[in-house]
Scaffold this active site. Structure first.
Site, PDB file in Angstrom:
ATOM      1  N   GLY A 176       0.836  -1.205   0.000  1.00 19.28           N
ATOM      2  CA  GLY A 176       0.000   0.000   0.000  1.00 19.28           C
ATOM      3  C   GLY A 176       0.867   1.250   0.000  1.00 19.28           C
ATOM      4  O   GLY A 176       0.679   2.166  -0.816  1.00 19.28           O
ATOM      5  N   HIS A 177       1.839   1.274   0.898  1.00 20.72           N
ATOM      6  CA  HIS A 177       2.769   2.410   0.944  1.00 20.72           C
ATOM      7  C   HIS A 177       3.540   2.517  -0.380  1.00 20.72           C
ATOM      8  O   HIS A 177       3.737   3.612  -0.912  1.00 20.72           O
ATOM      9  CB  HIS A 177       3.792   2.232   2.070  1.00 20.72           C
ATOM     10  CG  HIS A 177       3.214   2.173   3.449  1.00 20.72           C
ATOM     11  ND1 HIS A 177       3.249   1.036   4.214  1.00 20.72           N
ATOM     12  CD2 HIS A 177       2.594   3.116   4.201  1.00 20.72           C
ATOM     13  CE1 HIS A 177       2.686   1.277   5.394  1.00 20.72           C
ATOM     14  NE2 HIS A 177       2.279   2.532   5.412  1.00 20.72           N
TER      15      HIS A 177
HETATM   16  P1  AMP Z   1       0.502   4.822   7.651  1.00 23.54           P
HETATM   17  O1  AMP Z   1       1.920   4.334   7.596  1.00 23.54           O
HETATM   18  O2  AMP Z   1      -0.459   3.780   8.096  1.00 23.54           O
HETATM   19  O3  AMP Z   1       0.364   6.147   8.342  1.00 23.54           O
HETATM   20  O4  AMP Z   1       0.098   5.098   6.135  1.00 23.54           O
HETATM   21  C1  AMP Z   1       0.843   5.984   5.334  1.00 23.54           C
HETATM   22  C2  AMP Z   1       0.076   6.232   4.052  1.00 23.54           C
HETATM   23  O5  AMP Z   1      -0.109   5.004   3.351  1.00 23.54           O
HETATM   24  C3  AMP Z   1      -1.314   6.827   4.292  1.00 23.54           C
HETATM   25  O6  AMP Z   1      -1.575   7.832   3.326  1.00 23.54           O
HETATM   26  C4  AMP Z   1      -2.206   5.635   4.099  1.00 23.54           C
HETATM   27  O7  AMP Z   1      -3.510   5.961   3.684  1.00 23.54           O
HETATM   28  C5  AMP Z   1      -1.462   4.869   3.023  1.00 23.54           C
HETATM   29  N1  AMP Z   1      -1.866   3.464   3.028  1.00 23.54           N
HETATM   30  C6  AMP Z   1      -1.847   2.613   4.078  1.00 23.54           C
HETATM   31  N2  AMP Z   1      -2.358   1.409   3.723  1.00 23.54           N
HETATM   32  C7  AMP Z   1      -2.726   1.514   2.430  1.00 23.54           C
HETATM   33  C8  AMP Z   1      -3.339   0.627   1.485  1.00 23.54           C
HETATM   34  N3  AMP Z   1      -3.667  -0.621   1.809  1.00 23.54           N
HETATM   35  N4  AMP Z   1      -3.555   1.077   0.237  1.00 23.54           N
HETATM   36  C9  AMP Z   1      -3.228   2.361  -0.107  1.00 23.54           C
HETATM   37  N5  AMP Z   1      -2.660   3.237   0.721  1.00 23.54           N
HETATM   38  C10 AMP Z   1      -2.408   2.831   1.973  1.00 23.54           C
END
Ligand code: AMP
Length: 282
Positions: free
Chosen positions: A36-37
């Site tokens: 995702g990241h």
């Molecule tokens: P986090 O590390 O959880 O703060 O996420 C960092 C970024 O990655 C944020 O903009 C999230 O929305 C994005 N993100 C996390 N998981 C996913 C996913 N499965 N698909 C797309 N973007 C994601």
């Protein structure tokens, strides 16, 4: 990839990356990176001349009884993944570097910050908008990339950028899912095999709602009831909220006339997971 641990180092490096009018893309994360990241990083690489990523587990967005201490930290592996994606700059400050004194200045997107996850996690979105504002000021990106996975966060950041005139274009990228439909999340690492199966209920609820919507149901109350019946049959999960809201304002809708965000949060064991889908009558 240049790794910057201090604000000053990062400011110098990102200024150099933008020199001569080059477009700098920025992907804020809390690390424990997954596909995702990486999808955000690839979108940034495709649209920008240089890409900066941040890894910072932001204490300000965790409540006192939340998982700040145990949040997964996999810095070496994250660096390898980012190197493979040819990321130019990594900002990885300590909490002391970002908050040398107790913060007394916050950025709050009023009203929106109390909706969805903001209701169950008081102060969460204030922590997010405050750290993102700081990161924008430090890095000064042209474009910033966020995931639709955190749909409320993306809407709140878009509103902050608009209200405070940040010279940043916000790009929101689609949710990346595992083959079985589970939305990728760093918190999936907390789940054992049985919980991982229970966690699929979030996606099943959203699919049920989407199917009913595609068959013509427009009443938000009825769509929510249908989704709640799905989670009632999964003993391993406990609903936090299921709501249908305007994707821009996050205000609840009663009838789906335009694009509507169906957002769900549920606990599987002690792990809180979120997911969403957008219904679009057009
Ligand atoms: P986090 O590390 O959880 O703060 O996420 C960092 C970024 O990655 C944020 O903009 C999230 O929305 C994005 N993100 C996390 N998981 C996913 C996913 N499965 N698909 C797309 N973007 C994601």
């Amino acid at each position: 990839m240049k790794i910057c641990k201090t604000i000053e180092e990062m400011q110098v490096a990102s200024r150099a990356a933008r020199f001569g009018g080059l477009r700098l893309g920025f992907v804020p994360t809390m690390g424990a990176l997954h596909e995702g990241h990486l999808s955000l990083v690839r979108a940034a690489k495709a649209q920008c001349d240089a890409v900066a990523v941040s890894i910072f587990v932001n204490p300000l967005q965790f409540g006192p009884n939340e998982d700040l201490a145990k949040y997964p930290r996999t810095f070496e592996r994250d660096c390898e993944l980012l190197e493979q994606e040819s990321v130019d700059l990594l900002f990885a400050p300590t909490a002391e570097e970002m908050y040398p004194e107790k913060a007394i200045t916050y950025v709050t997107v009023e009203g929106m910050s109390e909706r969805l996850c903001g209701r169950s996690r008081p102060g969460h979105f204030r922590g997010v908008t405050t750290v993102v504002a700081k990161l924008f000021n430090i890095i000064e990106p042209d474009l910033a990339f966020f995931g639709q996975k955190d749909a409320a966060q993306a809407a709140i950041i878009r509103r902050m950028v608009r209200d405070l005139n940040f010279p940043v274009e916000v790009v929101v990228c689609p949710i990346v899912r595992d083959v079985d439909g589970l939305a990728l999340s760093s918190r999936n690492a907390y789940l054992n095999a049985e919980q991982r199966k229970s966690a699929l209920v979030l996606h099943r609820m959203l699919l049920e709602i989407q199917n009913r919507f595609e068959r013509g149901e427009r009443d938000a109350g009825k769509l929510i009831e249908a989704g709640k019946r799905v989670i009632a049959g999964e003993s391993g999960a406990r609903l936090d909220y299921l709501e249908i809201v305007d994707p821009e304002t996050l205000e609840p809708v009663t009838e789906v006339k335009g694009p509507a965000l169906v957002a769900v949060a549920a606990f599987v064991g002690t792990t809180r997971l979120i997911d969403n889908v957008v219904l679009d009558p057009s």
